[in-house]
Design a protein around this motif. Structure first.
Motif, PDB file in Angstrom:
ATOM      1  N   THR A  99       0.820  -1.225   0.000  1.00  0.00           N
ATOM      2  CA  THR A  99       0.000   0.000   0.000  1.00  0.00           C
ATOM      3  C   THR A  99       0.850   1.270   0.000  1.00  0.00           C
ATOM      4  N   THR A 120      -1.663   2.998  -2.199  1.00  0.00           N
ATOM      5  CA  THR A 120      -2.336   4.277  -1.956  1.00  0.00           C
ATOM      6  C   THR A 120      -1.343   5.433  -1.945  1.00  0.00           C
ATOM      7  N   THR A 141      -3.898   7.616  -3.538  1.00  0.00           N
ATOM      8  CA  THR A 141      -4.341   8.897  -2.998  1.00  0.00           C
ATOM      9  C   THR A 141      -3.201   9.918  -2.995  1.00  0.00           C
TER      10      THR A 141
END
Length: 454
Positions: A99, A120, A141
């Protein structure tokens, strides 16, 4: 009893867990049911590939500084930032639970994260990447790919992006229409000629400086708090809809006007090196930092800006400057204007003063006890008293008409320039840290009294 049984069960699982660790060979943080084996294999493959390229990665899989494993024994985070050991191409296939990836500050020329769909956060800044495919990283993100050699970047599939930093590349175009969640967007130091942020309604921090933009429309970005658009080719800038704006840096453009009357939250404003002839700051009472130098303002009223700590207005065509209300000033640079008077008696916390290149015949710094740097060269001063400025470290009063330079216990002074004046004597006996080699003056005309000559 249920609680005791539960704790006993946890203890048994932990013992089994530690036994699996001993059998890994690499000393890695193991996992239940051996589901981490593919991660170990992937890491070992990367280790071998990097070794073949003259590179390396940390080989202690149990090193918490570089690797994070979840409760299932899956590798979720890699921190190889600024190892300076990663070289060439890097493929992270096999690390399907990853991640978080930080590989910034290495010598990577390629990065394959197409199989790492759980990512992310990716930070691959300061490498040598010429391309980067993030089309399959839909969970991203945060993407930081600044200071590479990217000529193209497609983030159209990355709709979850909150932060994007692609500064310092070679991008000529960038589309962020699909990135509706963007809050922080930095694309400085590219070759962008246009930029559309009209769809990015959540944007709070936009940095697009050092591009080739001739216009930028931020009218839809009502949540914007920071706008950095300096060193472009802007001829106009409308910030009338940006009521939350706290920092505006738009220097080095071709602006002929700038209206910040509704931007009452402004704390920092840098509009130097434009073509401004007027600047109304009467509504900007929260302003602490102002740089409006290298314009043709003619006049500047900062009487209402009592929170100012840094004022830089050099080369602004000023004939007068009143800073009597600006009692919080720490830095004042009003160099190369045509000031004939400058009163700094109210600026008692002033640390840095540059008033060089004006037409001052008098300068009183007796109240400025905190002054550490004073630059007043190129004026018409006949006398200067710095005996009260015991914190002074650097004094430049070259090219005046000084017949008297009064020094005192300036025990912090390490640099003194007073050449091209009319001095015949100079007493620096109280300047205990000042060496003769650090004194620049007309030594053939000036008799210097120092500690060593006493």
């Amino acid at each position: 009893m249920k609680i005791i049984g539960k704790r006993l069960g946890i203890l048994i699982v932990m013992l089994l867990f530690l036994g699996m660790l001993a059998g890994c060979g690499k000393g890695n943080a193991g996992s239940a049911e051996g589901t981490h084996e593919s991660d170990i294999e992937a890491l070992e493959r990367i280790l071998e590939e990097q070794a073949a390229r003259g590179g390396a990665i940390p080989s202690d899989w149990n090193d918490a500084e570089h690797y994070t494993w979840d409760e299932n024994g899956r590798l979720t985070e890699i921190n190889w930032g600024y190892e300076r050991t990663l070289k060439g191409k890097l493929s992270l296939k096999g690390l399907t639970a990853l991640t978080y990836l930080n590989c910034e500050g290495n010598e990577l020329t390629g990065l394959d994260i197409s199989k790492n769909t759980e990512l992310t956060m990716v930070c691959c800044s300061s490498n040598e990447l010429s391309s980067l495919d993030v089309s399959r990283n839909l969970a991203l993100t945060h993407l930081l790919c600044d200071y590479n050699a990217l000529t193209r970047l497609d983030v159209s599939k990355n709709e979850a992006l909150i932060r994007l930093d692609c500064s310092g590349n070679e991008l000529t175009a960038l589309n962020v229409d699909q990135n509706l969640e963007l809050v922080i967007f930095w694309c400085s130091g590219n070759k962008l000629t246009s930029l559309d942020v009209s769809k990015n309604l959540k944007l709070q921090d936009l940095s697009c400086n050092f591009n080739e933009l001739s216009s930028i429309d931020v009218s839809m970005n009502t949540e914007l708090t920071s706008l950095y658009c300096y060193e472009n080719k802007l001829t106009e800038l409308d910030v009338s809809k940006n009521l939350a704006l706290e920092s505006l840096y738009c220097s080095g453009n071709a602006l002929t006007s700038l209206d910040v009357s509704v931007n009452i939250a402004l704390v920092g404003l840098d509009c130097k090196e434009n073509n401004l002839t007027n600047l109304d700051l009467s509504q900007n009472t929260a302003l602490r930092i102002l740089d409006c130098g290298d314009n043709e303002l003619g006049s500047l009223d900062v009487g209402g800006n009592t929170a100012l700590t840094h004022l830089l207005c050099g080369r602004a065509g000023l004939t007068a400057l009143d800073v009597s209300n600006n009692t919080e000033l720490i830095t004042l640079d009003c160099a190369e204007n045509t000031l004939t008077v400058l009163d700094v008696s109210s600026n008692t916390v002033l640390s840095n003063l540059n008033c060089s290149g004006n037409k001052l015949t008098r300068l009183d710094v007796g109240k400025n006890k905190e002054l550490t740097e004073l630059c007043c060269y190129g004026n018409m001063l006949t006398s200067l008293d710095v005996s009260a400025n015991t914190a002074l470290r650097d004094l430049n009063c070259n090219t005046n008409k000084l017949t008297n330079l009064i020094m005192g216990e300036n025990t912090e002074l390490t640099s003194l320039s007073c050449s091209h004046n009319e001095l015949t004597g100079l007493d620096v006996s109280g300047c205990t840290e000042l060496n003769m080699v650090d004194i620049i003056c007309d030594k053939e005309k000036v008799t210097i009294t120092s500690i060593s000559s006493q």
